[in-house]
Design a protein around this motif. Structure first.
Motif, mmCIF file in Angstrom:
data_model
loop_
_atom_site.group_PDB
_atom_site.id
_atom_site.type_symbol
_atom_site.label_atom_id
_atom_site.label_comp_id
_atom_site.label_asym_id
_atom_site.label_seq_id
_atom_site.Cartn_x
_atom_site.Cartn_y
_atom_site.Cartn_z
ATOM 1 N N GLN A 129 0.886 -1.210 -0.136
ATOM 2 C CA GLN A 129 0.088 -0.057 0.035
ATOM 3 C C GLN A 129 0.965 1.291 0.010
ATOM 4 O OE1 GLN A 129 -3.379 -0.411 3.025
ATOM 5 N NE2 GLN A 129 -1.968 -2.053 3.615
ATOM 6 N N ASN A 130 2.260 0.993 0.295
ATOM 7 C CA ASN A 130 3.221 2.345 0.390
ATOM 8 C C ASN A 130 3.360 2.931 -1.055
ATOM 9 O OD1 ASN A 130 2.837 1.565 3.058
ATOM 10 N ND2 ASN A 130 5.168 0.451 3.078
ATOM 11 N N VAL A 131 3.491 4.028 -0.928
ATOM 12 C CA VAL A 131 3.955 4.885 -2.142
ATOM 13 C C VAL A 131 5.367 5.379 -2.291
ATOM 14 C CG1 VAL A 131 1.522 5.293 -2.422
ATOM 15 C CG2 VAL A 131 2.822 7.165 -1.322
ATOM 16 N N ASP A 132 6.218 5.036 -1.163
ATOM 17 C CA ASP A 132 7.496 5.554 -1.136
ATOM 18 C C ASP A 132 8.494 4.964 -2.152
ATOM 19 O OD1 ASP A 132 8.145 3.204 0.369
ATOM 20 O OD2 ASP A 132 7.105 4.070 2.261
ATOM 21 N N GLY A 133 8.184 3.817 -2.670
ATOM 22 C CA GLY A 133 9.286 3.065 -3.491
ATOM 23 C C GLY A 133 10.644 2.410 -2.523
ATOM 24 N N LEU A 134 10.199 2.362 -1.295
ATOM 25 C CA LEU A 134 11.387 1.512 -0.585
ATOM 26 C C LEU A 134 11.434 0.369 -0.877
ATOM 27 C CD1 LEU A 134 11.267 3.802 2.678
ATOM 28 C CD2 LEU A 134 12.807 3.754 0.650
ATOM 29 N N HIS A 135 10.370 -0.369 -0.856
ATOM 30 C CA HIS A 135 10.316 -1.884 -1.290
ATOM 31 C C HIS A 135 11.505 -1.923 -2.635
ATOM 32 C CE1 HIS A 135 8.129 -3.986 1.541
ATOM 33 N NE2 HIS A 135 7.070 -3.147 1.496
ATOM 34 N N HIS A 136 11.270 -1.194 -3.670
ATOM 35 C CA HIS A 136 11.951 -1.496 -4.959
ATOM 36 C C HIS A 136 13.390 -1.150 -4.644
ATOM 37 C CE1 HIS A 136 7.622 -0.530 -5.831
ATOM 38 N NE2 HIS A 136 7.873 -0.685 -6.980
ATOM 39 N N ALA A 137 13.805 0.161 -4.059
ATOM 40 C CA ALA A 137 15.103 0.074 -3.460
ATOM 41 C C ALA A 137 15.764 -0.712 -3.009
ATOM 42 C CB ALA A 137 15.166 1.542 -2.693
#
Length: 366
Positions: A129-137
């Protein structure tokens, strides 16, 4: 049009959570056992990013930590009247000032632990649900291709890192942020001063900041034209970040894929979410209807409380996830240099409490 901010039902806010509290050792063992057979779909919320310094919406009691939180709704943001323009000025000034704190946030230990489990195939599907992109990083350590990373993570509510105009043209947020700076030199100087002096505005997980207490007016904030529209000699300054606002529906593609991710799993893990938004809660309902085992790691009340078939552990994910990965992966966690790198990476630096925090900030999503 009447649109409300999602909330946890009052009846659940007063539920005693003590029965779900476990020791760190017991939590590690139970989560490890749950993940051991693999093929798990993971759903995450804002609680996962608290250790990265991004403030959660809710505290331990399940209520909004900022009682004055008043988001702009979708219909307000896209309204093309003068009133809508005022809403957009308010949104984009606040987002302009708040976005840098999200942009500069670093993945924490939970992000990297999850990435290690994705890399090992234990968690082949991640819905955030997060929009911060930290999983991607975090995942980019093992999947340097942005396309591969994007395919591995479903952003249920979109991302802050892109901007979409009313005609559908996308602009990278870094580019749009520069356009906002160029159009608003006074506000750029204000932002630079805050950064230079080491100050920080209170930022929500969606990159929005509250600045009314500073006596600031939005009236002079300039929203730039869409650069793609300008190439076609069309003037258009109606933009929104490429995320789902309150009152807006997720796309049919995202809805279908999220359901498939639940259906294709053997079990479902939830971390750092209250499931207050229906787009997330219905995924839990879908999982329980299909009789998928469900385990939840979170602190405080949630909409999952009392749902039959859901096990809940009242513990912060940052306390356990590294050790969970070591348990589940065994010797691979020792001999695989990429796994070791991920388990050695990540910060754990939650935001400091401030006067608007009713109770300690912990892992909750809207």
């Amino acid at each position: 049009m009447r649109v409300s901010v999602p909330n946890i039902p009052q009846s659940l806010l007063s539920v005693n959570q003590s029965a779900n509290r476990v020791s760190i050792a017991e939590a590690i063992e139970r989560v490890s056992t749950f993940l051991a057979l693999g093929n798990v779909t993971l759903i995450t919320g804002a609680g996962v990013s608290v250790d990265s310094g991004i403030r959660a919406y809710r505290g331990r009691d399940g209520r909004y930590m900022n009682p004055n939180y008043k988001p702009i709704f979708y219909h307000e943001l896209v309204d093309e009247t003068e009133k809508g323009q005022s809403f957009r000025q308010r949104y984009w000034l606040r987002s302009y000032l708040g976005y840098p704190s999200v942009r500069e946030a670093l993945p924490n230990t939970t992000h990297y632990a999850v990435a290690a489990l994705q890399y090992a195939g234990v968690i082949p599907r991640l819905i955030t649900q997060n929009v911060d992109g930290l999983h991607h990083a975090a995942l980019s350590i093992v999947h340097p291709s942005p396309v591969m990373v994007q395919e591995s993570i479903l952003e249920l509510h979109g991302t802050l890192h892109r901007v979409r105009c009313k005609h559908g043209h996308l602009t990278e947020r870094a580019v749009f942020q520069d356009l906002l700076s160029a159009a608003n030199p006074k506000w750029k100087a204000f932002a630079d001063t805050i950064q230079k002096e080491g100050g920080a505005l209170r930022t929500n997980p969606d990159g929005d900041v509250a600045i009314e207490h500073l006596g600031i007016s939005y009236d002079d904030f300039v929203i730039p034209e869409c650069p793609t529209c300008l190439l076609a000699n069309r003037h258009n300054n109606v933009h929104k970040p490429d995320l789902v606002f309150f009152g807006e529906s997720i796309t049919e593609y995202v809805k279908k894929r999220s359901y498939l991710d639940i259906e294709n799993s053997d079990r479902v893990l939830l971390i750092g979410t209250t499931l207050a938004t229906y787009s997330a809660f219905r995924l839990l309902k879908h999982a329980t209807e299909l009789r998928k085992p469900v385990l939840m790691i979170d602190v405080g009340p949630s909409r999952a409380d009392g749902v039959q078939g859901v096990q809940k552990l009242e513990i912060a994910s940052g306390d356990i996830m590294r050790d969970v990965v070591r348990n589940v992966l065994g010797i691979r966690g020792v001999i695989d240099s990429l796994v070791e790198e991920m388990l050695s990476s990540g910060i754990r630096k939650p935001p400091p409490k401030d006067d608007d925090d009713g109770l300690e900030a912990v892992g909750q999503q809207q």
